[in-house]
Design a protein around this motif. Structure first.
Motif, mmCIF file in Angstrom:
data_model
loop_
_atom_site.group_PDB
_atom_site.id
_atom_site.type_symbol
_atom_site.label_atom_id
_atom_site.label_comp_id
_atom_site.label_asym_id
_atom_site.label_seq_id
_atom_site.Cartn_x
_atom_site.Cartn_y
_atom_site.Cartn_z
ATOM 1 N N ASP A 1 0.908 -1.255 0.041
ATOM 2 C CA ASP A 1 -0.001 -0.248 0.078
ATOM 3 C C ASP A 1 0.858 1.361 0.048
ATOM 4 N N SER A 2 2.111 1.156 0.721
ATOM 5 C CA SER A 2 2.825 2.449 0.512
ATOM 6 C C SER A 2 3.620 2.606 -0.633
ATOM 7 N N PHE A 3 3.726 1.445 -1.364
ATOM 8 C CA PHE A 3 4.361 1.718 -2.819
ATOM 9 C C PHE A 3 3.304 2.283 -3.668
ATOM 10 N N ASN A 4 1.945 1.771 -3.725
ATOM 11 C CA ASN A 4 0.888 2.479 -4.372
ATOM 12 C C ASN A 4 0.863 3.963 -4.095
ATOM 13 N N GLU A 5 1.040 4.074 -2.756
ATOM 14 C CA GLU A 5 0.800 5.636 -2.298
ATOM 15 C C GLU A 5 1.755 6.511 -3.062
ATOM 16 N N ALA A 6 3.061 5.842 -3.069
ATOM 17 C CA ALA A 6 4.210 6.647 -3.523
ATOM 18 C C ALA A 6 4.123 6.730 -5.328
ATOM 19 N N LEU A 7 3.639 5.692 -5.919
ATOM 20 C CA LEU A 7 3.399 5.612 -7.259
ATOM 21 C C LEU A 7 2.399 6.856 -7.738
ATOM 22 N N ASN A 8 1.351 6.836 -7.061
ATOM 23 C CA ASN A 8 0.331 7.700 -7.186
ATOM 24 C C ASN A 8 0.832 9.070 -7.155
ATOM 25 N N ALA A 9 1.539 9.352 -6.033
ATOM 26 C CA ALA A 9 2.118 10.621 -6.017
ATOM 27 C C ALA A 9 3.180 11.110 -7.314
ATOM 28 N N MET A 10 3.997 9.959 -7.596
ATOM 29 C CA MET A 10 5.050 10.273 -8.546
ATOM 30 C C MET A 10 4.148 10.531 -9.927
ATOM 31 N N ARG A 11 2.801 9.682 -10.047
ATOM 32 C CA ARG A 11 2.250 10.218 -11.426
ATOM 33 C C ARG A 11 1.693 11.625 -11.480
ATOM 34 N N LYS A 12 1.286 11.907 -10.293
ATOM 35 C CA LYS A 12 0.547 13.546 -10.279
ATOM 36 C C LYS A 12 1.399 14.396 -10.338
ATOM 37 N N ASN A 13 2.900 14.379 -9.902
ATOM 38 C CA ASN A 13 3.910 15.284 -10.035
ATOM 39 C C ASN A 13 4.545 15.116 -11.084
ATOM 40 N N TRP A 14 4.312 14.159 -12.047
ATOM 41 C CA TRP A 14 4.970 13.980 -13.283
ATOM 42 C C TRP A 14 6.210 13.310 -13.241
ATOM 43 N N THR A 15 6.662 12.722 -12.040
ATOM 44 C CA THR A 15 8.010 12.133 -11.871
ATOM 45 C C THR A 15 8.038 10.914 -12.683
ATOM 46 N N LEU A 16 6.980 10.096 -12.565
ATOM 47 C CA LEU A 16 6.939 8.838 -13.183
ATOM 48 C C LEU A 16 6.829 8.749 -14.768
ATOM 49 N N PRO A 17 5.988 9.707 -15.318
ATOM 50 C CA PRO A 17 6.144 9.758 -16.879
ATOM 51 C C PRO A 17 7.546 10.360 -17.189
ATOM 52 N N ALA A 18 8.247 11.376 -16.330
ATOM 53 C CA ALA A 18 9.458 11.808 -16.675
ATOM 54 C C ALA A 18 10.651 10.899 -16.846
ATOM 55 N N ILE A 19 10.553 9.765 -16.019
ATOM 56 C CA ILE A 19 11.597 8.921 -15.780
ATOM 57 C C ILE A 19 11.283 7.628 -17.067
ATOM 58 N N GLU A 20 10.070 7.650 -17.363
ATOM 59 C CA GLU A 20 9.641 6.540 -18.409
ATOM 60 C C GLU A 20 10.209 7.272 -19.736
ATOM 61 N N ALA A 21 10.093 8.375 -19.841
ATOM 62 C CA ALA A 21 10.467 9.154 -21.217
ATOM 63 C C ALA A 21 12.087 9.186 -21.149
ATOM 64 N N MET A 22 12.751 9.184 -20.065
ATOM 65 C CA MET A 22 14.145 9.432 -19.956
ATOM 66 C C MET A 22 15.097 8.124 -20.382
ATOM 67 N N TYR A 23 14.276 6.869 -19.880
ATOM 68 C CA TYR A 23 14.999 5.441 -20.020
ATOM 69 C C TYR A 23 14.314 4.758 -21.174
ATOM 70 N N THR A 24 13.015 4.888 -21.703
ATOM 71 C CA THR A 24 12.397 4.160 -22.867
ATOM 72 C C THR A 24 12.324 4.903 -24.184
ATOM 73 N N ALA A 25 12.475 5.836 -24.049
ATOM 74 C CA ALA A 25 12.268 6.810 -25.425
ATOM 75 C C ALA A 25 13.215 6.461 -26.603
ATOM 76 N N SER A 26 14.545 6.325 -26.221
ATOM 77 C CA SER A 26 15.416 5.690 -27.057
ATOM 78 C C SER A 26 16.316 4.669 -26.556
ATOM 79 N N PRO A 27 15.838 3.558 -26.299
ATOM 80 C CA PRO A 27 16.375 2.685 -25.617
ATOM 81 C C PRO A 27 17.484 1.984 -26.226
ATOM 82 N N GLY A 28 18.715 1.729 -25.630
ATOM 83 C CA GLY A 28 20.027 1.144 -26.375
ATOM 84 C C GLY A 28 20.729 2.062 -26.944
#
Length: 296
Positions: free
Chosen positions: A130-157
């Protein structure tokens, strides 16, 4: 009877005799073997049937079989040895391998629906989940999670990810997180054994949000649940989940999962290029379309 009519009768009789004497040969069933990372709540046979329901082509001359492998290295070795025809990976991992080596080419892009990656926990760790879910929800709302996704998966390799520095909290609990390195760049471990992908960036941010120390443990994809059950790990970085489904092919009994943190939109089939390094290309004049999938 004229000589021409006699010839025509003899010819037709001979032709009829030949056609009825030669039995018709049915077209041969082709089998294509796909390699995938091991699903921890399914057998190869049962997952093959599940996979066919969603992805198998509507072709009575083509049968599909799935083989499991405990890590990415074993999967690649099986493809190189001809043990499987294709290896199937999420889009970023397939693109990562194609950008890292010229040995592979993509042959199929299959769109998925409702498939994602989620953290896995022991059944007695609901509070941690539940604490991980809370952290993930906060990271989605402040754009941290989508920013990490863009940084690591946009041009993989294109370049290997850099290691992430984890914050240290004096006197705080330590969460032991298992990573595999078998889904680069989402779950990535460098050649020297240092975790350094999207996995580390997400876990570092969760650690900061929770005020907990994160300790990383390297395991094979096939040993994820064993790491949890033995107590070696408190959380496993990824399990493949199917949203809104009672049956989870990768989540065994005794494991609970977080909300998905990454959606898999496409699965890519990779195969070996020709021995001269060239691509097969697309030949619309091919008499046997199945050759495109079957032959190496």
């Amino acid at each position: 009877m004229s000589s021409f009519r006699k010839f025509l009768c003899i010819f037709c009789t001979a032709a009829f005799t030949f056609l009825t004497a030669v039995p018709s040969t049915p077209l041969e069933m082709q089998v294509i073997t796909l390699g995938m990372l091991e699903k921890l709540n399914s057998t190869e046979e049962s997952f093959t049937e599940e996979w066919k329901k969603s992805f198998a082509p509507n072709n009575e001359l083509l049968d599909v079989r799935v083989k499991f492998y405990s890590n990415l290295n074993a999967l690649q070795m099986a493809l190189n040895a001809g043990e499987i025809k294709h290896m199937v990976l999420p889009e970023p991992s397939a693109e990562y391998l194609m950008n890292q080596t010229s040995e592979y080419e993509s042959v199929l892009v299959l769109r998925s629906s409702g498939v994602g990656l989620a953290f896995g926990f022991r059944e007695d760790s609901k509070a941690l989940r539940d604490s991980f879910n809370e952290a993930l929800n906060a990271m989605r709302k402040n754009w941290t999670l989508p920013a990490i996704e863009a940084m690591y998966t946009a041009s993989p390799g294109k370049d290997d990810p850099k290691p992430v520095e984890f914050a240290k909290f004096e006197g705080a609990d330590t969460i032991r997180a298992a990573v595999t390195g078998d889904l680069p760049p989402i779950d990535f471990i460098a050649a020297d054994g240092t975790p350094a992908g999207f996995n580390t960036a997400v876990l570092a941010e969760i650690g900061k949000y929770l005020g907990k120390n994160i300790e990383l443990i390297n395991v094979d994809a096939g040993a994820r649940t064993a790491a949890l059950a033995s107590g070696r790990a408190d959380v496993v970085f990824w399990y493949e989940v199917v949203k809104n489904s009672k049956y989870q092919h990768d989540v065994p009994e005794g494991v609970i999962v977080s909300e998905p943190y990454y959606d898999i939109d496409k699965f890519i089939h990779l195969r070996k290029k020709l021995s001269d390094g060239n691509s097969w290309g697309w030949n619309i004049f091919s008499k046997d379309f199945l050759d495109f999938y079957i032959h190496n």
